[in-house]
Design an enzyme around this catalytic site. Structure first.
Site, PDB file in Angstrom:
ATOM      1  N   HIS A 121       0.871  -1.226  -0.056  1.00  7.58           N
ATOM      2  CA  HIS A 121      -0.174  -0.060   0.027  1.00  7.58           C
ATOM      3  C   HIS A 121       0.991   1.476  -0.057  1.00  7.58           C
ATOM      4  O   HIS A 121       2.053   1.064   0.078  1.00  7.58           O
ATOM      5  CB  HIS A 121      -0.879  -0.061   1.233  1.00  7.58           C
ATOM      6  CG  HIS A 121      -0.277  -0.164   2.585  1.00  7.58           C
ATOM      7  ND1 HIS A 121       0.027  -1.164   3.372  1.00  7.58           N
ATOM      8  CD2 HIS A 121       0.324   0.869   3.239  1.00  7.58           C
ATOM      9  CE1 HIS A 121       0.450  -0.696   4.342  1.00  7.58           C
ATOM     10  NE2 HIS A 121       0.953   0.519   4.419  1.00  7.58           N
TER      11      HIS A 121
HETATM   12  C1  T46 Z   1       2.540   0.593   7.069  1.00 11.12           C
HETATM   13  C2  T46 Z   1       3.456  -0.789   7.212  1.00 11.12           C
HETATM   14  C3  T46 Z   1       4.945  -0.499   7.456  1.00 11.12           C
HETATM   15  C4  T46 Z   1      -4.642  -0.777  13.255  1.00 11.12           C
HETATM   16  O1  T46 Z   1      -5.735  -0.936  13.807  1.00 11.12           O
HETATM   17  N1  T46 Z   1      -3.846   0.322  13.879  1.00 11.12           N
HETATM   18  C5  T46 Z   1      -2.589   0.505  13.432  1.00 11.12           C
HETATM   19  O2  T46 Z   1      -2.089   1.441  13.858  1.00 11.12           O
HETATM   20  C6  T46 Z   1      -2.023  -0.334  12.155  1.00 11.12           C
HETATM   21  C7  T46 Z   1      -0.631  -0.106  11.630  1.00 11.12           C
HETATM   22  C8  T46 Z   1      -2.806  -1.381  11.778  1.00 11.12           C
HETATM   23  N2  T46 Z   1      -3.968  -1.719  12.336  1.00 11.12           N
HETATM   24  C9  T46 Z   1      -4.810  -2.751  11.987  1.00 11.12           C
HETATM   25  C10 T46 Z   1      -5.428  -2.730  10.511  1.00 11.12           C
HETATM   26  C11 T46 Z   1      -5.169  -4.202   9.944  1.00 11.12           C
HETATM   27  O3  T46 Z   1      -6.513  -4.844  10.321  1.00 11.12           O
HETATM   28  O4  T46 Z   1      -3.971  -3.800  12.195  1.00 11.12           O
HETATM   29  C12 T46 Z   1      -4.173  -5.015  10.824  1.00 11.12           C
HETATM   30  C13 T46 Z   1      -2.969  -5.099  10.325  1.00 11.12           C
HETATM   31  O5  T46 Z   1      -2.516  -3.915   9.344  1.00 11.12           O
HETATM   32  P1  T46 Z   1      -1.897  -4.055   7.803  1.00 11.12           P
HETATM   33  O6  T46 Z   1      -2.437  -5.029   7.242  1.00 11.12           O
HETATM   34  O7  T46 Z   1      -2.092  -2.678   7.164  1.00 11.12           O
HETATM   35  O8  T46 Z   1      -0.428  -4.169   8.390  1.00 11.12           O
HETATM   36  P2  T46 Z   1       0.884  -4.109   7.281  1.00 11.12           P
HETATM   37  O9  T46 Z   1       2.008  -4.782   8.174  1.00 11.12           O
HETATM   38  O10 T46 Z   1       0.560  -4.552   5.826  1.00 11.12           O
HETATM   39  O11 T46 Z   1       1.165  -2.495   7.314  1.00 11.12           O
HETATM   40  C14 T46 Z   1       1.515  -1.680   8.318  1.00 11.12           C
HETATM   41  C15 T46 Z   1       0.830  -0.441   8.495  1.00 11.12           C
HETATM   42  O12 T46 Z   1      -0.650  -0.654   8.651  1.00 11.12           O
HETATM   43  C16 T46 Z   1       1.156   0.425   7.336  1.00 11.12           C
HETATM   44  O13 T46 Z   1       0.525   1.600   7.708  1.00 11.12           O
HETATM   45  O14 T46 Z   1       2.939   1.310   6.356  1.00 11.12           O
HETATM   46  O15 T46 Z   1       3.056  -1.353   8.334  1.00 11.12           O
END
Ligand code: T46
Length: 132
Positions: free
Chosen positions: A50
């Site tokens: 993303h």
């Molecule tokens: C990024 C990379 C480096 C939350 O509820 N609060 C939060 O602060 C974050 C970061 C995530 N979430 C929830 C959203 C999803 O349901 O946690 C779950 C996993 O998040 P995501 O699939 O977006 O995780 P990554 O590892 O793909 O991405 C993360 C960050 O979301 C993103 O901003 O830049 O790490």
């Protein structure tokens, strides 16, 4: 211009061990409104995929290692994060992917704002359209 912008943090140490201090708007260019960390990512799993519209972030690998791919829609650059005294800037509108997590990887991310799903662009086609 490189897509890989690193911040090197001073390692303050004495006979008791090491200490790294990261100060908002000094060590990194923004005010920190959120800190999260990623650990326990299984072998072969990739994350990210993303870009953020307005959020700025700095990622620091506190333990172990992982790889980052940064993409501005024209160029892609890959790097390994394996230092707990170096941060990688994840700037606005940088598509990023993380992979090859070591089992012991702890990836800490300092973010300029609270969590907001509407700030995410999770479709690569939409990302390419937006940067034009
Ligand atoms: C990024 C990379 C480096 C939350 O509820 N609060 C939060 O602060 C974050 C970061 C995530 N979430 C929830 C959203 C999803 O349901 O946690 C779950 C996993 O998040 P995501 O699939 O977006 O995780 P990554 O590892 O793909 O991405 C993360 C960050 O979301 C993103 O901003 O830049 O790490």
């Amino acid at each position: 211009m490189s897509l890989l912008n690193f911040y090197d943090f001073n390692v303050l140490g004495d006979s008791r061990g090491a200490l790294v201090s990261i100060e908002a708007e000094r060590s990194i260019p923004f005010e920190i409104r959120r800190v999260y960390y990623i650990f326990g990512t299984q072998k072969g799993v990739a994350r990210g995929f993303h870009a953020h519209k307005e959020l700025q972030q700095v990622a620091v690998c506190l333990a172990g290692s992982c790889k980052f791919l940064m993409d501005d829609g024209k160029h892609k650059e890959e790097t390994v994060l394996d230092s707990n005294s170096q941060g990688l800037l994840i700037d606005v509108m940088q598509w990023h992917e993380m992979y090859d997590f070591s089992e012991d990887c702890i990836l800490m991310v300092l973010a300029s704002d609270h969590y907001d799903e509407s700030d995410y662009i999770r479709s690569y086609d939409e990302f390419l359209r937006e940067i034009k």
